[in-house]
Design an enzyme around this catalytic site. Structure first.
Site, PDB file in Angstrom:
ATOM      1  N   ASP A   1       0.848  -1.137  -0.196  1.00  0.00           N
ATOM      2  CA  ASP A   1      -0.131  -0.603   0.444  1.00  0.00           C
ATOM      3  C   ASP A   1       0.737   1.198  -0.261  1.00  0.00           C
ATOM      4  OD1 ASP A   1      -2.802   1.485   0.115  1.00  0.00           O
ATOM      5  OD2 ASP A   1      -3.302  -1.106   1.838  1.00  0.00           O
TER       6      ASP A   1
ATOM      7  N   ASP B   1      -3.474   4.970  -2.655  1.00  0.00           N
ATOM      8  CA  ASP B   1      -3.962   5.220  -1.195  1.00  0.00           C
ATOM      9  C   ASP B   1      -4.164   6.495  -2.146  1.00  0.00           C
ATOM     10  OD1 ASP B   1      -5.189   5.100   1.129  1.00  0.00           O
ATOM     11  OD2 ASP B   1      -4.037   7.094   1.677  1.00  0.00           O
TER      12      ASP B   1
ATOM     13  N   GLU C   1      -6.695   3.591  -5.899  1.00  0.00           N
ATOM     14  CA  GLU C   1      -7.752   3.638  -4.585  1.00  0.00           C
ATOM     15  C   GLU C   1      -8.286   5.366  -5.271  1.00  0.00           C
ATOM     16  OE1 GLU C   1      -9.487   4.387  -0.803  1.00  0.00           O
ATOM     17  OE2 GLU C   1      -7.834   5.615  -0.983  1.00  0.00           O
TER      18      GLU C   1
ATOM     19  N   HIS D   1     -11.410  -2.649   3.896  1.00  0.00           N
ATOM     20  CA  HIS D   1     -10.910  -2.549   5.725  1.00  0.00           C
ATOM     21  C   HIS D   1     -11.586  -1.337   5.678  1.00  0.00           C
ATOM     22  CE1 HIS D   1      -8.058   0.074   2.847  1.00  0.00           C
ATOM     23  NE2 HIS D   1      -8.091   0.362   4.609  1.00  0.00           N
ATOM     24  N   ASP D   2     -12.313  -0.634   4.659  1.00  0.00           N
ATOM     25  CA  ASP D   2     -12.829   0.542   4.620  1.00  0.00           C
ATOM     26  C   ASP D   2     -14.441   0.490   5.346  1.00  0.00           C
ATOM     27  OD1 ASP D   2     -10.392   1.960   4.798  1.00  0.00           O
ATOM     28  OD2 ASP D   2     -10.649   2.811   3.227  1.00  0.00           O
TER      29      ASP D   2
HETATM   30  C1  NOJ Z   1      -8.196   5.322   2.337  1.00  0.00           C
HETATM   31  C2  NOJ Z   1      -7.598   4.191   3.299  1.00  0.00           C
HETATM   32  O1  NOJ Z   1      -8.344   3.466   2.856  1.00  0.00           O
HETATM   33  C3  NOJ Z   1      -8.145   4.482   4.617  1.00  0.00           C
HETATM   34  O2  NOJ Z   1      -8.107   3.454   5.685  1.00  0.00           O
HETATM   35  C4  NOJ Z   1      -6.977   5.450   5.289  1.00  0.00           C
HETATM   36  O3  NOJ Z   1      -7.859   6.195   6.252  1.00  0.00           O
HETATM   37  C5  NOJ Z   1      -7.337   6.575   3.868  1.00  0.00           C
HETATM   38  N1  NOJ Z   1      -7.382   6.144   3.026  1.00  0.00           N
HETATM   39  C6  NOJ Z   1      -5.931   7.622   4.129  1.00  0.00           C
HETATM   40  O4  NOJ Z   1      -4.817   6.904   4.640  1.00  0.00           O
END
Ligand code: NOJ
Ligand code: MG
Length: 677
Positions: free
Chosen positions: A183, A289, A374, A445-446
């Site tokens: 990541d 990210d 992402e 995970h989000d």
């Molecule tokens: C996206 C990530 O998937 C998330 O978990 C994170 O809090 C934010 N970006 C900030 O890095």
């Protein structure tokens, strides 16, 4: 499109960024895109719309939209050439698997998952048939946002292990025929990163320009008006006052996640260097990210209040698709991800995996590491701009619009209608066509678990839970695109029954709770507003076996799980071919053995049905019919389907007139004559 022009709605809709922006607004308010394509609306001038909608959109809506469109006039309008299978890079047929290392496997009993834990469970992934492992952050970090706040991009977080462990993990993946990506969190660094420390010590020095630092005059207590009205995704202003530097620092996420200033060429060079460094160690690429946030509109103007209110985050139009985004991505691809002509070979590369699953020799190093973006807020047209096969930017992007039904957000408590999922993917696939590849994902995970979004409390009914898990697996693994599985999906993981704030660990949940409390909500009300969207649900330890610790740890886990139903651990499913895990394995093996299922063309059946999702994948070797019942009821199959023999199904292989709740089937339609000789 210039910022002075007063275009008609149809012109805006013809602009890729305009179309995505309008689609996004309509999705947010739960309206159909037909609203724009209707002839009356299509000829309306933007100024007229802005006047009519002033009570909702405020005064500055039209100029704000035009500014964003003007930044992207280089958007392609032609359809690039069709890519033939010979040119298809490995990741177009791969199955990715995301590990959240903190919660995957703990090797030393400290309650925190670690790299040796991942190593010890690698055969689980190889047996599942995974082609590429994606590790969520493992770099040194103070963990304000669980590693998404990096303190040192070339060191492993102490509780996760050492650089030597990581080298071993890279080699072990390659040995099993899997690639591995990490990541890359470079929209921001931790405030504890040496660059930020140097910037704070001397804002006029070489590191001052690495961050968005602004002078100001806050009140004694450091409050006082910040440089603009942007807000953080984790509550409150996006600015914090740094007394030592006498500057404001921008942080779109937690205060300890300070945004890098990509306009500074040195920042771009540092990031490219980090990527080259990891590539040389054998890492096969990165998931990047919030990578669409790196370019911010110069001067960081105030965000439009109306857009902010609608989308929840004032300022977002100034950075979610900023003016220099394409340039930065191309540079990063060239200088970071592309192997230099005479670069030494990495210590290992993945062994080839044959269609029957057996392993061959190590593959030559990839010329370009895979770039998975992402990209929150990016729609279908922007996908083509960022991940278009001839654009030289990203390889794949995540489009998050699949995660919630129109008019709903992650924080709403509602039952997700899978009819929308079908519409979304079909629209996405049809519009992207051969221009780009899509990433297919349902959990990460989000987000809370998709199984729970669809089933609500019924996710605790084992039969329904298993059927839906298999149906979702079939959709994710059999549609054209690159699937990204998230740990636990293969055993039908569902949300937790959290009952108190003390069980939550995530900075987003905790900040949101605090904010709701200050707005006067009781503890119970605040919790009820946070739980539907809490990221904690998917971050609890992986369930390897029944009993205390669930095979995750011998110690006490950093975030305990409450969901403990019988039958939903790896150990309970691993030897049962009819379990969810058994189904995933067989489905992935079939996908590998039959190239039509990963790379073949697609024809949709009964397009309009919101209960039946059926499609045919085909290539020269044959046709495959895939069918899913999208509901918890028995449905009738549509008429006129091709004749096909079931090969894998969740409710038997006989294809009768009806389909059981969430039933799914993969069936072989025909073998072309040429393949039988
Ligand atoms: C996206 C990530 O998937 C998330 O978990 C994170 O809090 C934010 N970006 C900030 O890095
Ligand atoms: Mg540990």
């Amino acid at each position: 499109m210039s910022a002075e022009h007063d275009p008609r709605l149809r012109e805006i809709y013809a602009h890729p960024v305009g179309r995505d922006a309008i689609d996004r607004l309509l999705l947010q308010i739960g309206r159909s895109p037909r609203w724009v394509t209707n002839p009356l609306a299509a000829t309306m001038r933007l100024s007229t719309l802005a006047r009519l909608a002033k009570p909702v959109l405020g005064d500055r809506f039209a100029p704000s939209l035009l500014e964003v469109l003007a930044d992207h006039d280089d958007a392609p309008t032609s359809t690039p050439a069709v890519v033939t299978s010979a040119e298809q890079p490995w990741w177009t047929r791969a199955v990715f698997y995301q590990v959240y290392p903190r919660s995957f496997a703990d090797s030393d009993g400290d309650g925190v998952g670690d790299l040796r834990g991942v190593l010890s469970r690698l055969d689980h992934l190889a047996d599942l048939g995974v082609d590429c492992l994606w590790l969520s952050p493992i770099f040194d970090s103070p963990n304000e946002d669980m590693g998404y706040d990096v303190r040192d991009y070339r060191a492993v977080m102490a509780e996760m292990g050492t650089l030597a462990d990581l080298d071993e993990l890279i080699a072990a993946c390659h040995e099993r025929g899997m690639r591995i990506i990490l990541d890359l969190v470079v929209n921001h660094t931790s405030a504890e990163h040496a660059w930020f420390q140097a910037a704070v010590a001397d804002p006029e020095g070489p590191y001052g320009s690495y961050y968005h630092l602004r002078p100001g005059r806050p009140g004694e207590d450091g409050t006082g008006p910040p440089p603009n009205n942007w807000t953080s995704f984790f509550s409150g202003s996006a600015w914090r006052w740094i007394p030592q530097a006498q500057r404001w620092a921008l942080h779109l996420f937690a205060p300890g996640q300070v945004d890098l200033r990509w306009e500074e060429p040195q920042v771009r060079a540092e990031v490219a260097d980090i990527v080259q460094w990891w590539r040389a160690r054998g890492v096969d690429g990165f998931r990047l990210d919030v990578i669409n946030y790196i370019s911010k509109r110069p001067d960081l103007p105030d965000g439009n209040e109306a857009i902010g209110a609608l989308l929840g985050f004032p300022g977002i139009e100034h950075y979610f698709f900023g003016p220099r985004l394409h340039e930065y991505l191309r540079d990063l691809r060239t200088h970071g991800f592309t192997r230099a002509p005479h670069a030494p070979a990495p210590p290992s590369t993945a062994r080839e995996r044959h269609p029957d699953g057996t392993l061959g020799e190590p593959l030559p190093p990839d010329a370009v590491g895979v770039m998975v973006g992402e990209t929150p807020g990016v729609g279908v047209e922007m996908t083509r701009l960022l991940a278009g096969t001839d654009r030289g930017e990203l390889d794949l992007v995540f489009n998050f619009d699949v995660l919630d039904n129109p008019g709903k957000t992650r924080w709403d408590d509602y039952r997700y209608d899978l009819g929308y999922l079908k519409d979304h993917y079909l629209d996405y696939l049809e519009r992207v066509g051969h221009d780009a590849r899509i990433a297919l994902f349902l959990d990460n995970h989000d987000n809370p678990r998709m199984l729970s979004k669809v089933l609500g409390p019924r996710a605790h009914e084992p039969a329904l839970r298993s059927s839906l898990a298999k149906a979702l697996a079939t959709i994710q693994l059999m549609l054209p695109g690159t699937p990204f599985l998230y740990q636990g999906q293969e055993i039908a993981a569902v949300d937790q029954d959290f009952t108190s704030a003390a069980e939550l660990r995530d900075v987003e949940s905790l900040n949101r709770l605090a904010q709701l409390r200050t707005e006067g909500l009781s503890e119970e009300e605040a919790l009820a507003r946070v739980l539907p969207g809490a990221r904690d649900h998917a971050r609890v330890p992986m369930r390897w076996s029944p009993g205390p610790g669930a095979g995750f740890s011998t110690g006490s886990p950093w975030q305990p799980a409450s969901e403990a139903s019988v039958g939903f651990t790896v150990a309970e499913q691993v030897d049962d071919p009819d379990s969810v895990l058994g189904f995933y394995r067989r489905l992935i093996a079939l996908r590998r053995a039959e190239p039509a299922l990963s790379g073949g063309g697609m024809r949709v059946l009964a397009r309009r049905s919101r209960t039946y999702f059926g499609w045919v994948r085909s290539d020269a070797a044959g046709d495959w019919l895939i069918e899913v019942n999208l509901t918890d009821r028995t449905i009738r199959r549509p008429r006129g389907l091709p004749h096909a023999e079931g090969v894998l199904g969740s409710a038997g292989l006989r294809r009768g007139a009806t389909m059981a709740p969430y039933e799914c089937v993969v069936a072989c339609v025909s073998a072309h004559p040429s393949s039988s000789d």
